[in-house]
Design an enzyme around this catalytic site. Structure first.
Site, short mmCIF file in Angstrom:
data_model
loop_
_atom_site.label_atom_id
_atom_site.label_comp_id
_atom_site.label_asym_id
_atom_site.label_seq_id
_atom_site.Cartn_x
_atom_site.Cartn_y
_atom_site.Cartn_z
N GLU A 8 0.49 -3.12 2.49
CA GLU A 8 -0.27 -2.34 1.51
C GLU A 8 0.25 -0.92 1.58
O GLU A 8 -0.10 -0.15 2.48
CB GLU A 8 -1.76 -2.41 1.83
CG GLU A 8 -2.39 -3.77 1.61
CD GLU A 8 -2.35 -4.22 0.17
OE1 GLU A 8 -2.43 -3.34 -0.73
OE2 GLU A 8 -2.24 -5.42 -0.08
N CYS A 42 -4.64 5.80 -1.58
CA CYS A 42 -3.39 5.15 -1.99
C CYS A 42 -3.35 4.83 -3.47
O CYS A 42 -2.27 4.79 -4.07
CB CYS A 42 -3.15 3.89 -1.16
SG CYS A 42 -4.48 2.67 -1.26
#
Length: 466
Positions: free
Chosen positions: A215, A249
């Site tokens: 990720e 993110c």
């Protein structure tokens, strides 16, 4: 450290080998024990998040603790159904047989967590890994030391109240500890962080052919077309960008706005910043904005600002002693600006204008590494469909930002440079499960055309396999 790491892996492998976690009820009990411990430790977690990132109780609960409790509740509600073997259709050539897919755990799992959401992004993958029947070692980020220590105490408390140590263990430490853990043989590795370290994780995993989920991140664009609801777009962009002081993110990394509404959008964003965070640096609400995680990251962001060729439209100030940077907007940007060379990961938002969608929006995005997220503000269904088809990205939203991350039903994950693998809700269970396919064949009869000895067998095969 390598010897200690090896002992840790061997311990959880021994526990997994007992077969205890193959029982779905054991997994359910483990998740309940974890849930109970989180509720008991809520005050300590809130304080740890304040010390590490200056998060208010509202932001810490909304973006960290509450999301994890909700994820556990959702998983407990559906786990028995997820874990059931699933019957699938069989081909004509398999007449009399049954095809069944059995979800089974991988085994020993390593989860390496980031610092930006140090509680949420530590336990979100852990929940799915437990649900799937794995045994996990969690490595929290050393850059959020108070939250890391709080996690150790929380899980120790869960152990003393019935959570088996073999199901979930925590190992604290710096990059040396992470390296030692990566040198071990795992059955699955889940990493959240940046592409540079992601490559190191993948290289280490390759030595044992260990599957990985990465990720990562990237420069996520936000497109504002001329037909957008400008006031609402501005507020949602400001909220999504400056949440956790831009250290998210999936936050918008830069904005592409149609030239005809550029002035209106900037004015509306300035008004939204004043509404949400106060009109001036002296406003008490500014002190409630999350801090930049460390002095090193603060200085990196200041250097990006100082080197930028863009025009300062909003903000720009900061205080190094409390690692604070004002919500900042830059205009008159160029693609060659240093700030466009890397993911910003801070409260700085560059704005570009465009007139021609193809040349000034689609081409610049698609010729760069694929982003983790993309956001589009437009009322045009045709434009929405066109951009969704033509631009590859991990996840996103239409007429909003970031909020997709809170859905149990939408998988989150990158593509290309922004990562691989996807999780959240049922998708996390699937991620940490090997789906074992088994054909249960009948013994009541045997179809003869499968054998080369049958007369005219090939003709039968050609009729079936076409």
């Amino acid at each position: 450290m390598n010897k200690v790491a090896q002992q840790i892996v061997e311990r959880i492998r021994r526990f997994f080998a007992t077969g205890a976690t193959l029982d779905v009820e054991v997994r359910i009990q483990a998740l309940r024990k974890l849930q109970e411990a989180i509720k008991r430790h809520e005050p300590q977690l809130l304080e740890a998040l304040r010390l590490d990132l200056n998060k208010t109780n509202f932001e810490a609960y909304t973006t960290e603790i509450g999301i994890i409790l909700s994820e556990i509740t959702h998983t407990l509600k559906h786990l028995r159904r997820w874990a059931k073997p699933k019957r699938v259709k069989t081909a004509v050539i398999h007449f009399g047989a049954r095809g069944i897919i059995y979800p089974e755990p991988f085994g020993a799992v390593l989860v390496i967590a980031p610092w930006n959401y140090p509680f949420q992004l530590s336990l979100a993958p852990v929940i799915g890994a437990i649900a799937a029947g794995n045994c996990i070692v969690l490595k929290p980020s050393e850059q959020a030391p108070h939250t890391s220590a709080a996690l150790v105490k929380l899980i120790k408390d869960a152990h003393s109240n019935g959570l088996a140590e073999g199901i979930l263990s925590v190992v604290e430490g710096d990059a040396e500890v992470s390296t030692a853990l990566l040198h071990q043989h795992w059955d699955y590795i889940f990493f959240t962080g940046g592409p540079a370290v992601g490559k190191i994780v993948m290289e280490a995993a390759s030595k044992h052919l260990t599957p990985v989920t990465l990720e990562l991140g990237g420069k996520s664009p936000c497109i504002v077309h001329h037909d957008a609801n400008i006031k609402l777009a501005a507020k949602r962009i400001v909220w999504g960008k400056f949440l956790n002081s831009g250290q998210t993110c999936v936050a918008p990394d830069y904005v592409l706005v149609h030239e005809s509404v550029h002035g209106a959008l900037v004015a509306a964003m300035q008004a939204s910043i004043a509404e949400l965070y106060g009109e001036s640096p002296s406003d008490p609400r500014r002190k409630e904005l999350p801090a930049i995680i460390s002095g090193r990251h603060y200085r990196r962001l200041r250097a990006l600002l100082d080197r930028s060729s863009g025009t300062l439209l909003v903000g720009g100030g900061g205080e190094e002693d409390r690692r604070y940077i004002e919500p900042t907007i830059l205009g008159n940007m160029t693609w060659e600006d240093p700030i466009m060379e890397e993911e910003i990961f801070g409260p700085i938002l560059p704005i570009f204008t465009y007139n021609e969608l193809e040349r000034e929006v689609i081409v610049p995005i698609t010729t760069r590494p694929k982003p983790l997220a993309l956001y589009l503000f437009s009322e045009s269904k045709r434009l929405q469909k066109d951009l969704l088809q033509r631009i590859s990205f991990g996840c996103g939203a239409i007429n909003d930002t970031v909020i997709q991350f809170a859905s149990h039903h939408l998988p989150i994950g990158g593509v290309g440079n922004s990562g691989m693998g996807r999780y959240h809700g049922h998708h996390t269970f699937d991620l940490f499960s090997h789906h074992k396919s088994v054909l249960h064949q009948t013994t009541r009869f045997d179809l003869p055309f499968r054998y080369p000895t049958m007369k005219n067998g090939l003709q039968w095969i050609k009729k079936i396999l076409k």
